[in-house]
Design an enzyme around this catalytic site. Structure first.
Site, PDB file in Angstrom:
ATOM      1  N   SER A   2       0.842  -1.202   0.000  1.00  0.00           N
ATOM      2  CA  SER A   2       0.000   0.000   0.000  1.00  0.00           C
ATOM      3  C   SER A   2       0.868   1.238   0.000  1.00  0.00           C
ATOM      4  CB  SER A   2      -0.907   0.021   1.231  1.00  0.00           C
ATOM      5  OG  SER A   2      -1.828  -1.025   1.177  1.00  0.00           O
ATOM      6  N   GLY A   3       0.612   2.118  -0.932  1.00  0.00           N
ATOM      7  CA  GLY A   3       1.413   3.321  -1.066  1.00  0.00           C
ATOM      8  C   GLY A   3       1.370   4.231   0.141  1.00  0.00           C
ATOM      9  N   HIS A   4       0.196   4.346   0.768  1.00  0.00           N
ATOM     10  CA  HIS A   4       0.092   5.290   1.884  1.00  0.00           C
ATOM     11  C   HIS A   4       0.971   4.890   3.062  1.00  0.00           C
ATOM     12  CE1 HIS A   4      -2.962   2.327   3.130  1.00  0.00           C
ATOM     13  NE2 HIS A   4      -2.649   2.718   4.353  1.00  0.00           N
ATOM     14  N   THR A  39      -8.108   3.357 -16.338  1.00  0.00           N
ATOM     15  CA  THR A  39      -6.922   4.119 -16.719  1.00  0.00           C
ATOM     16  C   THR A  39      -5.998   4.254 -15.515  1.00  0.00           C
ATOM     17  OG1 THR A  39      -8.255   5.364 -18.293  1.00  0.00           O
ATOM     18  CG2 THR A  39      -6.155   6.348 -17.646  1.00  0.00           C
ATOM     19  N   CYS A 126     -16.521  -4.201  15.202  1.00  0.00           N
ATOM     20  CA  CYS A 126     -17.887  -4.186  15.722  1.00  0.00           C
ATOM     21  C   CYS A 126     -18.797  -4.959  14.771  1.00  0.00           C
ATOM     22  CB  CYS A 126     -18.387  -2.759  15.867  1.00  0.00           C
ATOM     23  SG  CYS A 126     -17.516  -1.875  17.163  1.00  0.00           S
TER      24      CYS A 126
END
Length: 190
Positions: A2-4, A39, A126
């Protein structure tokens, strides 16, 4: 990947596919030999590449910095009565720590810390209004009553000792306040 997690833009990442592995696309199209549709987000892909390069250059110093912060965090949290560290004390990622607190609901703890200005997360999920212990924590042998009072803290290269100290200063009173809440009030909060 994941880039973040590498400070790249959200929504971009990388997938390593072993040669010979067969994939079935969830979004069909003709891009990348019919593997996916849509794209490409070129700007985010370039940002991801840059974030990977910066992470490679700064990995050793960033890991050492995070390790120092994690040790400071763990030491401070374990001074709180009924707090325990989940997972191995040393063989773990440098940039996060996971704790459990006796007699607390992790979801309520996350909300209370959010109100104090801290972004943290909890292990419980939850379901129909009732907390369910994390299957990962229970597989690690964490008892359900401890898993329900869990808190995960993550930090990175931009985090400081002052950030950790601020969280520790807020955490102890929040834990104490939540433990004083009556069972009837706790049920209403859940």
């Amino acid at each position: 990947i994941s880039g973040h997690n590498l400070n790249a833009p959200k929504g971009v990442g990388a997938l390593y596919i072993r040669k010979g592995a067969r994939l079935v696309p969830t979004v069909t199209g003709h891009q990348e030999k019919n593997r996916r549709g849509g794209t490409e987000n070129v700007a985010s892909i370039v940002g991801f590449g840059t974030a990977c390069e910066l992470a490679r250059q700064e990995l050793a110093s960033s890991a050492a910095h995070c390790e120092t912060l994690r040790q400071r965090l763990v030491s401070g949290v374990l001074n709180i009565s009924g707090a325990r560290l989940n997972g191995h004390p040393q063989r773990r990622l440098a940039n996060c720590a996971h704790f459990s607190f006796d007699d607390l609901d992790g979801h309520q703890l996350v909300i209370a810390l959010d109100l104090e200005g801290f972004c943290v997360s909890s292990g419980p999920a939850c379901s129909s209004g009732s907390a369910v212990p994390s299957h990962v924590l229970t597989a690690m042998g964490v008892p359900a009553e401890h898993a329900l009072g869990s808190l995960r803290v993550s930090f990175g290269w931009s985090s400081t000792e002052a950030d950790i100290d601020g969280l520790l200063k807020a955490l102890a009173p929040v834990v104490e306040r939540l433990r004083r809440v009556s069972p009837k009030e706790k049920a209403a909060l859940a």
